[in-house]
Write a protein that holds these residues in place. Structure first.
Motif, short mmCIF file in Angstrom:
data_model
loop_
_atom_site.label_atom_id
_atom_site.label_comp_id
_atom_site.label_asym_id
_atom_site.label_seq_id
_atom_site.Cartn_x
_atom_site.Cartn_y
_atom_site.Cartn_z
N PRO A 127 -0.55 9.87 2.70
CA PRO A 127 0.52 9.06 2.12
C PRO A 127 1.92 9.59 2.44
O PRO A 127 2.85 8.81 2.62
CB PRO A 127 0.23 9.12 0.61
N LYS A 150 -3.85 0.96 5.03
CA LYS A 150 -4.69 1.32 3.88
C LYS A 150 -5.32 2.69 4.07
O LYS A 150 -5.39 3.50 3.14
CB LYS A 150 -5.78 0.26 3.67
N SER A 162 -2.57 5.29 3.65
CA SER A 162 -2.14 5.44 2.25
C SER A 162 -3.09 6.33 1.46
O SER A 162 -2.69 6.94 0.46
CB SER A 162 -2.03 4.06 1.60
N ARG A 163 -4.34 6.40 1.91
CA ARG A 163 -5.32 7.24 1.23
C ARG A 163 -5.35 8.66 1.79
O ARG A 163 -5.42 9.64 1.04
CB ARG A 163 -6.72 6.62 1.37
N LEU A 164 -5.31 8.76 3.13
CA LEU A 164 -5.50 10.06 3.77
C LEU A 164 -4.20 10.83 3.99
O LEU A 164 -4.19 12.06 3.97
CB LEU A 164 -6.22 9.88 5.10
N LEU A 170 0.81 -1.22 0.00
CA LEU A 170 0.00 0.00 0.00
C LEU A 170 0.85 1.27 0.00
O LEU A 170 0.33 2.38 -0.11
CB LEU A 170 -0.92 0.00 1.22
#
Length: 258
Positions: free
Chosen positions: A240, A233, A236-238, A142
């Motif tokens: 990175p 996860k 990695s979205r909010l 991720l």
């Protein structure tokens, strides 16, 4: 996915996740076949798990995969589940000199191995009434893990391949699962002990990771994220950049040669 009375092939089954998968799946009444490069370790696994079937095979060698396919499908025509678990993880400083063939070893094992295994076994799996492919990636897939740059790249690549494979097989009877394994107390991580910033605090026992994987497969969850992988996860979205900054602290002295 029904996890009873199947015939299951697990690569890298002599230790860690592979061995725990084999042990638990045998308990559920499945016929289980494991592979490994080291014959002595395979024989030891056989002593510990008498019902298991062993084959010496290296997923980084196409000729071994072809031989494995011919032997296994002839002896076990009901083979319907493939678990691509074999993997290698190294800490690598790119400032150091590396043999050009050796530097890509993790790509050959962790990425090309599963790709070739799937390609070889896919026509056989397509003939089964119900079948599955389980690819073991990593929470590291991720986001980058600078201390293990080739491993990180190989697992990210395997994740992308797995997602594409799932799309292409959606109209078949083959289910495609991805286990994004978190850091675990297996021999894979022994080499990181003592590195600055490395901690075992969030690591999961391999048997707990496998328990979570089996529950996810039974519930037909495409992506299984045990333990810290779920948090990775989200990060990695909010955030990175924050995730990369934290990962970059691990093994900094080794990477930068301080």
């Amino acid at each position: 996915m029904n996890l009873r009375n199947n015939t299951i092939l697990i690569t890298g089954g002599t230790s860690g996740f592979g061995f725990d998968f084999a042990s638990k799946l045998i308990t559920l009444g499945n016929t289980v076949i494991i592979t490994g490069r080291n014959l002595e370790k395979l024989r030891k696994a056989k002593l510990q798990l008498p019902p298991v079937h062993i084959y010496q095979s290296d997923v980084s060698k196409p000729e071994d995969i072809t031989r494995l396919f011919n032997d296994v499908t002839a002896r076990f025509p009901g083979l319907n589940i493939l678990i691509n678990n074999a993997g290698e993880m190294r800490k690598i400083s790119l400032h150091h000199q590396h043999d050009l063939e050796d530097i890509t070893r993790e790509v050959e094992i962790n990425l090309m191995g599963p790709v070739r295994m799937v390609q070889q076994f896919l026509p056989h799996l397509e003939k089964q009434p119900e079948a599955a492919i389980v690819n073991v990636t990593s929470g590291i897939a991720l986001g980058a893990f600078p201390l293990s740059p080739i491993y990180s790249a190989s697992k990210s690549g395997l994740r992308a391949y797995t997602q594409s494979l799932r799309v292409q097989l959606k109209n078949t009877g083959i289910k495609v699962f991805e286990l994004l394994a978190p850091g675990s107390t297996t021999s894979l991580n022994d080499k990181f002990m003592g590195e600055d910033g490395f901690s075992t605090r969030f690591m999961m026992a391999p048997e707990k990771v496998v328990d979570a994987a089996l529950k996810g497969i039974e519930r037909d969850k495409d992506e299984i994220l045990p333990g810290a992988s779920k948090l990775l996860k989200v990060l990695s979205r909010l955030a990175p950049k924050l995730a990369l900054a934290q990962a970059s602290k691990i093994g900094a002295s080794y990477m930068y040669g301080k």
